[in-house]
Design a protein around this motif. Structure first.
Motif, PDB file in Angstrom:
ATOM      1  N   TRP A   1       0.818  -1.211   0.000  1.00  0.00           N
ATOM      2  CA  TRP A   1       0.000   0.000   0.000  1.00  0.00           C
ATOM      3  C   TRP A   1       0.854   1.265   0.000  1.00  0.00           C
ATOM      4  O   TRP A   1       1.999   1.261   0.414  1.00  0.00           O
ATOM      5  CB  TRP A   1      -0.956   0.024   1.193  1.00  0.00           C
TER       6      TRP A   1
ATOM      7  N   VAL B   1      -3.902   0.365  -2.896  1.00  0.00           N
ATOM      8  CA  VAL B   1      -3.552  -0.983  -2.460  1.00  0.00           C
ATOM      9  C   VAL B   1      -3.210  -1.758  -3.734  1.00  0.00           C
ATOM     10  O   VAL B   1      -4.029  -1.845  -4.655  1.00  0.00           O
ATOM     11  CB  VAL B   1      -4.712  -1.648  -1.692  1.00  0.00           C
TER      12      VAL B   1
ATOM     13  N   LEU C   1      -4.259  -7.005   3.112  1.00  0.00           N
ATOM     14  CA  LEU C   1      -3.890  -6.256   4.310  1.00  0.00           C
ATOM     15  C   LEU C   1      -4.782  -6.672   5.467  1.00  0.00           C
ATOM     16  O   LEU C   1      -6.010  -6.633   5.351  1.00  0.00           O
ATOM     17  CB  LEU C   1      -4.040  -4.751   4.062  1.00  0.00           C
TER      18      LEU C   1
ATOM     19  N   GLY D   1      -1.960  -4.120  12.716  1.00  0.00           N
ATOM     20  CA  GLY D   1      -2.728  -3.498  11.648  1.00  0.00           C
ATOM     21  C   GLY D   1      -3.431  -2.213  12.052  1.00  0.00           C
ATOM     22  O   GLY D   1      -4.332  -1.758  11.361  1.00  0.00           O
TER      23      GLY D   1
END
Length: 127
Positions: A21, A42, A48, A122
């Motif tokens: 990304w 992305v 992700l 994340g």
């Protein structure tokens, strides 16, 4: 009035990236708007694993195709140009770019400072 062009952010602290990304942070905390706005790409084939524990995020797709999976329910939603998805419950999710690069306009509340990248889980730290 604030006027910003994403191309002018290359190589500045308002540009951030990680595996799969890239993001130009158009409006950030320092602009005083109470939210941040990003143009995020992305890469096709990227997956992700994300969970914004401290932020709410809304995403608008304007190019490419992908899917977002709600980890809690296993539900998978198609993302294509014109689709909005909002992470209103700090949802743990998996974002995949499946057909071309997935291009999104992302809005975060509270706003990001601009240079953040994802933690191991994340998420982003509060700036």
């Amino acid at each position: 009035m604030i006027v910003i062009n994403a191309d002018g952010l290359r190589g500045t602290p308002r540009e951030a990236s990680g595996p799969g990304w890239h993001s130009a942070r158009l409006i950030v905390k320092g602009d005083g708007m109470g939210y941040s706005v990003h143009e995020t790409t992305v890469a096709e084939g990227a997956e992700l694993h994300l969970e914004y524990k401290q932020h709410f995020e809304t995403n608008y797709c304007f190019a490419g195709e992908g899917e977002v999976e709600d980890v809690a329910t296993g539900e998978v939603h198609l993302i294509r140009p014109g689709t909005v998805y909002a992470l209103n419950l700090h949802d743990k999710h998996v974002l995949r770019a499946t057909k071309g690069d997935l291009r999104l306009v992302c809005v975060f509340n509270p706003p990001l400072v601009g240079s953040e990248t994802h933690d191991a889980d994340g998420s982003y730290e509060l700036g």
